[in-house]
Scaffold this motif. Structure first.
Motif, PDB file in Angstrom:
ATOM      1  N   LEU A  16       0.830  -1.203   0.000  1.00 12.61           N
ATOM      2  CA  LEU A  16       0.000   0.000   0.000  1.00 12.61           C
ATOM      3  C   LEU A  16       0.865   1.253   0.000  1.00 12.61           C
ATOM      4  CD1 LEU A  16      -2.660   1.504   0.186  1.00 12.61           C
ATOM      5  CD2 LEU A  16      -2.707   1.039   2.652  1.00 12.61           C
ATOM      6  N   VAL A  17       1.947   1.216   0.766  1.00 18.56           N
ATOM      7  CA  VAL A  17       2.881   2.351   0.757  1.00 18.56           C
ATOM      8  C   VAL A  17       3.457   2.546  -0.644  1.00 18.56           C
ATOM      9  CG1 VAL A  17       5.084   3.196   1.661  1.00 18.56           C
ATOM     10  CG2 VAL A  17       3.456   2.088   3.199  1.00 18.56           C
ATOM     11  N   SER A  18       3.831   1.456  -1.295  1.00 19.23           N
ATOM     12  CA  SER A  18       4.387   1.550  -2.648  1.00 19.23           C
ATOM     13  C   SER A  18       3.351   2.054  -3.639  1.00 19.23           C
ATOM     14  CB  SER A  18       4.908   0.181  -3.084  1.00 19.23           C
ATOM     15  OG  SER A  18       5.930  -0.248  -2.230  1.00 19.23           O
ATOM     16  N   LEU A  77       1.404   6.579  -6.852  1.00 18.14           N
ATOM     17  CA  LEU A  77       0.321   7.528  -7.091  1.00 18.14           C
ATOM     18  C   LEU A  77       0.822   8.966  -6.993  1.00 18.14           C
ATOM     19  CD1 LEU A  77      -2.806   7.166  -7.519  1.00 18.14           C
ATOM     20  CD2 LEU A  77      -3.050   7.727  -5.097  1.00 18.14           C
ATOM     21  N   PHE A  78       1.801   9.188  -6.136  1.00 17.87           N
ATOM     22  CA  PHE A  78       2.347  10.526  -5.933  1.00 17.87           C
ATOM     23  C   PHE A  78       3.483  10.847  -6.904  1.00 17.87           C
ATOM     24  CE2 PHE A  78       1.190   9.790  -1.213  1.00 17.87           C
ATOM     25  CZ  PHE A  78      -0.142  10.097  -1.468  1.00 17.87           C
ATOM     26  N   GLY A  79       3.628  10.063  -7.964  1.00 15.44           N
ATOM     27  CA  GLY A  79       4.622  10.355  -8.990  1.00 15.44           C
ATOM     28  C   GLY A  79       5.979   9.772  -8.715  1.00 15.44           C
ATOM     29  N   ASP A  80       6.022   8.663  -7.956  1.00 18.79           N
ATOM     30  CA  ASP A  80       7.284   7.994  -7.628  1.00 18.79           C
ATOM     31  C   ASP A  80       8.287   8.926  -6.962  1.00 18.79           C
ATOM     32  OD1 ASP A  80       6.558   5.407  -8.510  1.00 18.79           O
ATOM     33  OD2 ASP A  80       6.863   6.031 -10.589  1.00 18.79           O
ATOM     34  N   VAL A  81       7.764   9.779  -6.083  1.00 21.01           N
ATOM     35  CA  VAL A  81       8.630  10.613  -5.245  1.00 21.01           C
ATOM     36  C   VAL A  81       9.446   9.686  -4.339  1.00 21.01           C
ATOM     37  CG1 VAL A  81       8.660  12.395  -3.447  1.00 21.01           C
ATOM     38  CG2 VAL A  81       6.929  12.461  -5.272  1.00 21.01           C
ATOM     39  N   PRO A  82      10.732   9.964  -4.114  1.00 19.60           N
ATOM     40  CA  PRO A  82      11.513   9.110  -3.215  1.00 19.60           C
ATOM     41  C   PRO A  82      10.804   8.910  -1.886  1.00 19.60           C
ATOM     42  CG  PRO A  82      12.955  10.667  -4.327  1.00 19.60           C
ATOM     43  CD  PRO A  82      11.550  11.051  -4.695  1.00 19.60           C
ATOM     44  N   GLU A 120       7.994  14.188   4.961  1.00 15.96           N
ATOM     45  CA  GLU A 120       6.803  15.041   4.944  1.00 15.96           C
ATOM     46  C   GLU A 120       5.765  14.520   5.935  1.00 15.96           C
ATOM     47  OE1 GLU A 120       5.212  15.373   1.014  1.00 15.96           O
ATOM     48  OE2 GLU A 120       7.136  15.938   0.116  1.00 15.96           O
ATOM     49  N   ALA A 121       5.559  13.183   5.947  1.00 15.79           N
ATOM     50  CA  ALA A 121       4.537  12.596   6.816  1.00 15.79           C
ATOM     51  C   ALA A 121       4.894  12.760   8.286  1.00 15.79           C
ATOM     52  CB  ALA A 121       4.351  11.126   6.470  1.00 15.79           C
ATOM     53  N   GLU A 122       6.190  12.810   8.606  1.00 18.73           N
ATOM     54  CA  GLU A 122       6.613  12.988   9.993  1.00 18.73           C
ATOM     55  C   GLU A 122       6.207  14.358  10.538  1.00 18.73           C
ATOM     56  OE1 GLU A 122      10.580  10.119  10.260  1.00 18.73           O
ATOM     57  OE2 GLU A 122      10.777  12.185   9.518  1.00 18.73           O
ATOM     58  N   SER A 123       6.005  15.319   9.628  1.00 19.19           N
ATOM     59  CA  SER A 123       5.618  16.662  10.071  1.00 19.19           C
ATOM     60  C   SER A 123       4.114  16.785  10.331  1.00 19.19           C
ATOM     61  CB  SER A 123       6.034  17.698   9.021  1.00 19.19           C
ATOM     62  OG  SER A 123       5.273  17.536   7.826  1.00 19.19           O
ATOM     63  N   VAL A 124       3.356  15.764   9.934  1.00 17.49           N
ATOM     64  CA  VAL A 124       1.910  15.759  10.157  1.00 17.49           C
ATOM     65  C   VAL A 124       1.642  15.286  11.581  1.00 17.49           C
ATOM     66  CG1 VAL A 124      -0.273  14.670   9.456  1.00 17.49           C
ATOM     67  CG2 VAL A 124       1.405  15.354   7.724  1.00 17.49           C
ATOM     68  N   ARG A 134      -7.611  20.594   3.169  1.00 18.20           N
ATOM     69  CA  ARG A 134      -6.374  20.805   3.924  1.00 18.20           C
ATOM     70  C   ARG A 134      -5.416  19.637   3.796  1.00 18.20           C
ATOM     71  NH1 ARG A 134      -5.315  23.915   8.003  1.00 18.20           N
ATOM     72  NH2 ARG A 134      -4.478  22.175   9.234  1.00 18.20           N
ATOM     73  N   HIS A 135      -5.942  18.467   3.456  1.00 18.49           N
ATOM     74  CA  HIS A 135      -5.116  17.276   3.446  1.00 18.49           C
ATOM     75  C   HIS A 135      -4.315  17.155   2.157  1.00 18.49           C
ATOM     76  CE1 HIS A 135      -8.255  15.882   6.463  1.00 18.49           C
ATOM     77  NE2 HIS A 135      -7.107  15.763   7.109  1.00 18.49           N
ATOM     78  N   GLY A 136      -3.093  16.712   2.309  1.00 19.70           N
ATOM     79  CA  GLY A 136      -2.225  16.480   1.156  1.00 19.70           C
ATOM     80  C   GLY A 136      -1.620  15.098   1.207  1.00 19.70           C
ATOM     81  N   ARG A 137      -0.620  14.861   0.375  1.00 18.00           N
ATOM     82  CA  ARG A 137      -0.051  13.516   0.266  1.00 18.00           C
ATOM     83  C   ARG A 137       0.615  13.072   1.570  1.00 18.00           C
ATOM     84  NH1 ARG A 137       4.854  14.959  -4.012  1.00 18.00           N
ATOM     85  NH2 ARG A 137       6.344  15.778  -2.466  1.00 18.00           N
ATOM     86  N   ALA A 138       1.172  14.017   2.324  1.00 19.94           N
ATOM     87  CA  ALA A 138       1.803  13.656   3.592  1.00 19.94           C
ATOM     88  C   ALA A 138       0.763  13.107   4.573  1.00 19.94           C
ATOM     89  CB  ALA A 138       2.515  14.861   4.200  1.00 19.94           C
ATOM     90  N   HIS A 139      -0.426  13.734   4.601  1.00 18.15           N
ATOM     91  CA  HIS A 139      -1.501  13.233   5.451  1.00 18.15           C
ATOM     92  C   HIS A 139      -1.918  11.830   5.023  1.00 18.15           C
ATOM     93  CE1 HIS A 139      -1.867  17.639   5.972  1.00 18.15           C
ATOM     94  NE2 HIS A 139      -2.381  17.360   7.166  1.00 18.15           N
TER      95      HIS A 139
END
Length: 513
Positions: free
Chosen positions: A304-306, A311-316, A323-327, A362-367
């Motif tokens: 699911l993470v992969s 889905l997010f454009g194969d961002v590293p 980014e998710a750690e800042s949420v 308000r939610h983005g890919r990090a969320h």
């Protein structure tokens, strides 16, 4: 010649791995190959056992032995995802692609058919669990019902590791643990095939000889030596399903020990002090003679993470995790039900579907990524509670697998479950356990040897307990509330002609941030 070494090979959903290990547990060399499963139709998940699995064994062994002295090799052992179904002719040539474990849900009707035929209580009492998409018996019945010509031509049936053992040695065996996942064909309490069920389901197929995972079952044949580069006569141990090999690698052997495997799927192996069962869990034989386990497995985790990463454009992945750690904990009210490939534990529902609820502008890919980690952790908490409800407390939780290299994931799991996790120094996984089985089976090290050493522990953060407790309560209501709608959508999806050719997933080791 140098010192002795042992070869462990593990074939997983996203990759095949091999490792050479010294008798003292030191990793001498390793190699891996990535691959993807075929998805020819909705609910079908397959591999070409010969062109992918057997071929990759050759590639891995030749790579390792090109860098190391093959004369030092003292034993080989293989594990793999499971339970899988491979049917072959007399020469061990597969007659169709291998059918995978619980993520392949094609045999839903056959599961119901066999449950009615044998009776749910007999199945539960004999096999220690209910029939599900994880069971091999319904897959065999599906083959008989839907591909009768192939079934009629078949003479042997295998799991993944036993297929590779047959190719290496010419021996037709099944380890007791893998057999205990071939429901309804195996009697867990009696540690033997359930003869009447085998006759009714497997029919004319020859029954494999039962062995324990550390047993030396044969030696590498000249033909296999020529194909793989492994010296003729090298002892081969039976091996087992990857999750149990991984538990073995991590020293999860004593009653109350629990392995939590962070991989393409999430898997749990709990060691028991006495026979215990639960209708939503799987009672199975263990790796060593007399060992008993309860198991559970979620259908998606690293996969699911992969999927999200793609889905997010194969961002590293490291960037996404940062980014998710800042949420903040709780993902600002966003919840993910991680049933994107149906679900095994804790609901045993192949028609469950992934759900994202609470989305705002308000939610983005990090969320989304953090909420996915949290959704898996809520499911993990439900499963841990089920395991302990049988009367066997979780005294020691060992976290293994490539996902443990993502600190956010393990932290979220500890925070939501309130459990301390021990992470071993070696997280290479099942192939490391295979090498240990080979060392024990050949007598190079005594039974009970543990190579695993702890690296660090992950402690729960009590500051996040309140928000997670509230969201866990909400999470627990979601599946029962929308189960009907999930099933309606699943029926529509089954009728859809278009289906992706391959699972888009990264191998477990690429889950490293």
């Amino acid at each position: 010649m140098g010192s002795a070494m042992f070869l462990g090979i593990d074939i997983g959903t996203g990759s095949s791995k091999a490792v050479l290990v010294s008798p003292g547990g030191r990793i001498l060399d390793r190699a891996s190959i990535t691959h993807a499963a075929d998805l020819p139709r909705p609910g079908w998940v397959e591999f070409d056992a010969d062109a992918v699995w057997w071929s990759e064994v050759s590639k891995l062994t030749r790579e390792l032995l090109s860098r190391n002295d093959a004369g030092d090799l003292q034993g080989v052992c293989v594990s793999g995802m499971g339970p899988c179904l491979v049917v072959t002719d007399d020469s061990f040539t597969p007659l169709r692609p291998a059918i995978l474990y619980g993520v392949d849900t094609r045999a839903t009707e056959e599961t119901a058919e066999l449950t009615a035929e044998f009776g749910p209580q007999w199945i539960f009492d004999t096999c220690g669990k209910e029939l599900s998409s994880q069971s091999v018996g319904p897959k065999l019945r599906w083959l008989k019902n839907h591909e009768p010509d192939t079934f009629a031509q078949a003479t042997h049936w295998f799991g993944l590791n036993s297929y590779i053992v047959a190719k290496l040695t010419g021996e037709y065996v099944q380890d007791h643990h893998s057999a205990s996942q071939c429901d309804p064909l195996y009697d867990v309490a009696g540690c033997d095939w359930a003869t009447d069920a085998v006759t009714a389901v497997a029919g004319h197929l020859e029954v494999p000889r039962l062995v324990w995972s550390t047993d030396v079952v044969g030696k590498v044949t000249p033909a296999a030596a020529e194909f793989t580069g492994i010296p003729v006569g090298t002892p081969v141990c039976a091996g087992t399903v990857d999750a149990w090999a991984e538990a073995f690698s991590a020293g999860v052997e004593q009653p109350g020990d629990l392995m939590l495997m962070y991989g393409s799927t999430m898997f749990f192996v709990h060691i028991l002090s006495e026979p215990r069962t639960h209708h939503k869990l799987w009672a199975c034989s263990g790796v060593t003679e007399g060992a008993l386990t309860l198991a559970a497995g979620m259908s998606t985790s690293g996969s699911l993470v992969s999927w999200m990463q793609h889905l997010f454009g194969d961002v590293p992945l490291a960037d996404l995790i940062q980014e998710a750690e800042s949420v903040p904990a709780g993902s600002e009210g966003l919840l993910v039900l991680p049933h994107f490939a149906g679900e095994r534990s804790p609901i045993l529902d192949p028609d469950a579907r992934g759900t994202i609820i609470g989305l705002t502008m308000r939610h983005g890919r990090a969320h989304l990524l953090r909420a996915a980690y949290e959704g898996m952790a809520y499911g993990i908490r439900q499963i841990l509670e089920l395991l302990e409800s049988t009367g066997e407390p979780v005294r020691r939780l060992v976290a293994v697998g490539g996902g443990t290299n993502a600190p956010l994931w393990t932290k979220v799991v500890s925070d939501i479950t309130g459990r301390t996790q021990i992470v071993p120094r070696q997280t290479i996984g099942a192939s490391y356990g295979d090498a240990l089985m080979a060392a024990i089976g050949t007598g190079a090290v005594p039974e009970g040897t543990v190579w695993a050493q702890p690296d660090h522990v992950v402690e729960p953060d009590q500051d996040n307990a309140a928000v997670y407790e509230s969201l866990f309560a909400t999470y627990s209501t979601l599946y029962p509330a929308i189960r009907g709608q999930m099933h309606e959508l699943a029926a529509i999806q089954r009728d859809t002609a278009n289906c992706p050719e391959q699972i888009r997933e990264l191998p477990e080791q690429s889950l490293r941030p």
